[in-house]
Write an enzyme that holds these catalytic residues in place. Structure first.
Site, PDB file in Angstrom:
ATOM      1  N   GLY A  47      -0.747 -10.073   1.914  1.00 29.19           N
ATOM      2  CA  GLY A  47      -0.722 -10.534   0.479  1.00 29.19           C
ATOM      3  C   GLY A  47      -0.799  -9.410  -0.644  1.00 29.19           C
ATOM      4  N   HIS A  48      -0.699  -7.988  -0.138  1.00 34.61           N
ATOM      5  CA  HIS A  48      -0.594  -6.946  -1.150  1.00 34.61           C
ATOM      6  C   HIS A  48       0.462  -6.060  -0.923  1.00 34.61           C
ATOM      7  CE1 HIS A  48      -2.641  -3.699  -3.445  1.00 34.61           C
ATOM      8  NE2 HIS A  48      -3.098  -4.745  -4.155  1.00 34.61           N
ATOM      9  N   PHE A  49       1.709  -6.245  -1.122  1.00 37.98           N
ATOM     10  CA  PHE A  49       2.347  -7.363  -1.839  1.00 37.98           C
ATOM     11  C   PHE A  49       3.420  -7.722  -1.086  1.00 37.98           C
ATOM     12  CE2 PHE A  49       0.397  -4.642  -5.521  1.00 37.98           C
ATOM     13  CZ  PHE A  49      -0.418  -5.738  -5.815  1.00 37.98           C
ATOM     14  N   VAL A  54       1.751  -2.458  -0.213  1.00 38.01           N
ATOM     15  CA  VAL A  54       1.008  -1.162  -1.011  1.00 38.01           C
ATOM     16  C   VAL A  54      -0.562  -1.303  -0.337  1.00 38.01           C
ATOM     17  CG1 VAL A  54       0.085  -0.120  -3.120  1.00 38.01           C
ATOM     18  CG2 VAL A  54       2.580  -0.875  -3.156  1.00 38.01           C
TER      19      VAL A  54
END
EC number: 4.2.1.59
Length: 145
Positions: A47-49, A54
């Site tokens: 989820g990041h990203f 990252v």
């Protein structure tokens, strides 16, 4: 002194998915250097990203803190303690950490009074500084239940 991940797990209470240090490459009385190999398989990259992974800055700080906690909790008087953040000061993020990076974190003990102290840390990828911070901590005795 060097520690592999099994030896780190004998010192730290952290476990998957939150153990964020893979190896300690230098362990001295007031200084420690640890490594986190950042792979695309890390849970946080979902989820990041999506499409542009990252490593979250807070997890870089957590990795640094775990390296520092390994040094502190390796001391006989702190073996039955749980480490907690108390402060974060002078935090700077210099560049993103991405899959394939090897995060090398060096922490130095600035002060220690009873079970509270402060570490100064810097995280690098290669020769580039990616993050730096002063980390305040408290070592709380774990209660047996």
């Amino acid at each position: 002194m060097e520690l592999d991940v099994r030896q780190i797990q004998e010192i730290l209470p952290h476990r998957f998915p939150f153990l964020l240090v893979d190896r300690i490459v230098a362990l001295e009385e007031n200084r420690v250097v640890g490594i986190k190999n950042v792979t695309v398989n890390e849970w946080f990259f979902q989820g990041h990203f999506p499409g542009r992974p990252v490593m979250p800055g807070v997890l870089i700080l957590e990795s640094m803190a775990q390296v520092g906690a390994t040094m502190m909790m390796n001391m006989e008087e702190f073996r039955n303690c749980i480490p907690y953040f108390t402060t974060l000061e002078n935090v700077r993020f210099r560049r993103p950490v991405v899959p394939g990076d090897q995060l090398v974190m060096e922490l130095t003990l600035l002060k220690l009074k009873r079970r509270m102290g402060k570490l100064s840390g810097v995280a690098r990828v290669g020769d580039q500084v990616v993050a730096e911070a002063e980390i305040g901590f408290s070592l709380v005795e774990a209660k047996e239940e």
